[in-house]
Design a protein around this motif. Sequence first.
Motif, short mmCIF file in Angstrom:
data_model
loop_
_atom_site.label_atom_id
_atom_site.label_comp_id
_atom_site.label_asym_id
_atom_site.label_seq_id
_atom_site.Cartn_x
_atom_site.Cartn_y
_atom_site.Cartn_z
N ASN A 239 46.01 40.55 49.19
CA ASN A 239 45.51 41.03 47.88
C ASN A 239 44.73 39.92 47.17
OD1 ASN A 239 48.66 42.73 47.42
ND2 ASN A 239 46.74 43.62 48.15
N ALA A 240 45.23 38.68 47.28
CA ALA A 240 44.55 37.56 46.63
C ALA A 240 43.18 37.35 47.25
CB ALA A 240 45.39 36.29 46.75
N GLN A 241 43.10 37.49 48.56
CA GLN A 241 41.80 37.32 49.23
C GLN A 241 40.81 38.40 48.78
OE1 GLN A 241 43.37 36.86 53.10
NE2 GLN A 241 43.35 34.62 52.96
N GLU A 242 41.32 39.61 48.55
CA GLU A 242 40.44 40.68 48.04
C GLU A 242 39.83 40.27 46.70
OE1 GLU A 242 43.38 44.04 49.96
OE2 GLU A 242 43.11 44.01 47.79
N ALA A 243 40.67 39.63 45.86
CA ALA A 243 40.17 39.19 44.55
C ALA A 243 39.15 38.06 44.72
CB ALA A 243 41.34 38.74 43.68
N ARG A 244 39.43 37.17 45.67
CA ARG A 244 38.52 36.04 45.87
C ARG A 244 37.16 36.52 46.35
NH1 ARG A 244 39.59 30.38 49.07
NH2 ARG A 244 38.48 29.12 47.57
N ALA A 245 37.19 37.57 47.15
CA ALA A 245 35.92 38.11 47.66
C ALA A 245 35.06 38.66 46.51
CB ALA A 245 36.21 39.22 48.66
N ARG A 246 35.69 38.89 45.32
CA ARG A 246 34.92 39.34 44.14
C ARG A 246 34.59 38.15 43.24
NH1 ARG A 246 37.39 42.96 47.49
NH2 ARG A 246 36.36 44.95 47.27
N ASP A 247 34.63 36.94 43.81
CA ASP A 247 34.25 35.70 43.10
C ASP A 247 35.25 35.22 42.06
OD1 ASP A 247 31.94 35.52 44.56
OD2 ASP A 247 30.80 36.72 43.12
N ALA A 248 36.41 35.89 41.95
CA ALA A 248 37.40 35.44 40.96
C ALA A 248 37.94 34.07 41.34
CB ALA A 248 38.54 36.45 40.87
N ARG A 249 38.25 33.26 40.34
CA ARG A 249 38.90 31.97 40.62
C ARG A 249 40.38 32.24 40.84
NH1 ARG A 249 38.38 26.62 36.92
NH2 ARG A 249 40.06 25.41 37.85
#
Length: 418
Positions: free
Chosen positions: A342-352
């Motif tokens: 789930n964290a990687q999904e967020a990172r793929a949206r450029d989130a820090r």
Amino acid sequence: MPLENGELARLTPTGVEVYDFEGHRLRKTPRTLNWNPVMVEKQGFKHYMLKEIYEQPGVVRTCLEDYLRADWEVNSPFSPVQLNLDASLLDNLQHVQIVACGTSWHASLVGKYLLEQVAQVPTSVQYASEFRYAPPPLLPNTLTIGVTQSGETADTLAALEMELKRRQGLEGAFEPRLLGITNRPESSLGHLVPHIIDTRAGIEIGVAATKTFVAQLMAFYLLTLELAWRRQSCDRPRLMELVTGLRQLPAQMEQILESQERYIEALSHDFAETQDFIFLGRGINFPIALEGALKLKEISYIHAEGYPAGEMKHGPIALLDAKVPVVTIAMPGSVFEKVLSNAQEARARDARLIGVTPLDEAEAQHTFDNLLPVPEVDELLSPILTVMPLQLLAYHIAARRGLDVDQPRNLAKSVTVE
Ligand code: AGP
């Protein structure tokens, strides 16, 4: 001396006079509280909140000393905890229902996880303000628990009063079983509810609850162990693992404070202008994500949302971009891989991505931009550790923004109105 409903006190230069609303003077017996002036000093800390965060290892230690039997071992014929609660309260339970508000509600969600997964008792958690106006159908053999650090929250008291009346009107199997978890046994809750777990965290002055939250979590660990013992829902070696793990927590909490405060203080510079934060967790750490978001909101006035990480893709992921930091609690256990993904999904949206995790830098570099390390620990015990970096993060962001950390705007320590 406790002031009852319908009484008022007049402070005079020489003492206190208590009257009823008709103006009759009442005789009251003073009670001495076990407090001293040192307890209400900042002791070198800039704010009470920071002092109270630092007091947490001591709170857990006190709890363990007072309530966990030092001589308990796998073959002991007695329970590992001594809460002195009547068997009539705890035996043959079919259901637990918990009412609470705010941070106490978050502690109750952790409690639900423990009671269901370890003690195998179906448990519901309700906001007291909702329960009052939509109470669930009455079920027999139900333990109702009110959780309130102050013991004075109007909605929680009203929900418990209502539940007491509903159950007193019925016979036999609907016998009321009420338990309070509070830091103030002398409070209105203590008058209302016959059985109390006193969380013994000492006075908390900061409006944002920190040490009382950790103490409430401890109360739920102890209650869970007691029920698991009575119901034989957990084998002895597993109970022993949990008891041993609980005893290790104070040192692990100290390790977090020692190793991380400076880093988190420096990290907070990056977020002085941030407008939105997301906190993610799953399983027993989902309520900790909620608590991290609440702490940040109430003292830094930054909008923050806590979410179960698996729910992100059902909507909130649309909020993410490089301006929205995502704090993710990723502890080894039943949902570890899921949370990382789930964290990687967020990172793929450029989130820090900021990770609260025991992963080391090499392991975490593909997932997180910043690490808030916590020791590796039994997943069930991890909330006591994972909440600490989140408290420190909220504290340092608010302090950096120059805000009144101990008395945030619009908030009161006890919410005594509906
Ligand atoms: C916690 O940081 C808040 N100030 C608030 O949510 C609080 O937990 C809530 O008002 C409940 O208080 P209580 O535990 O005293 O009932």
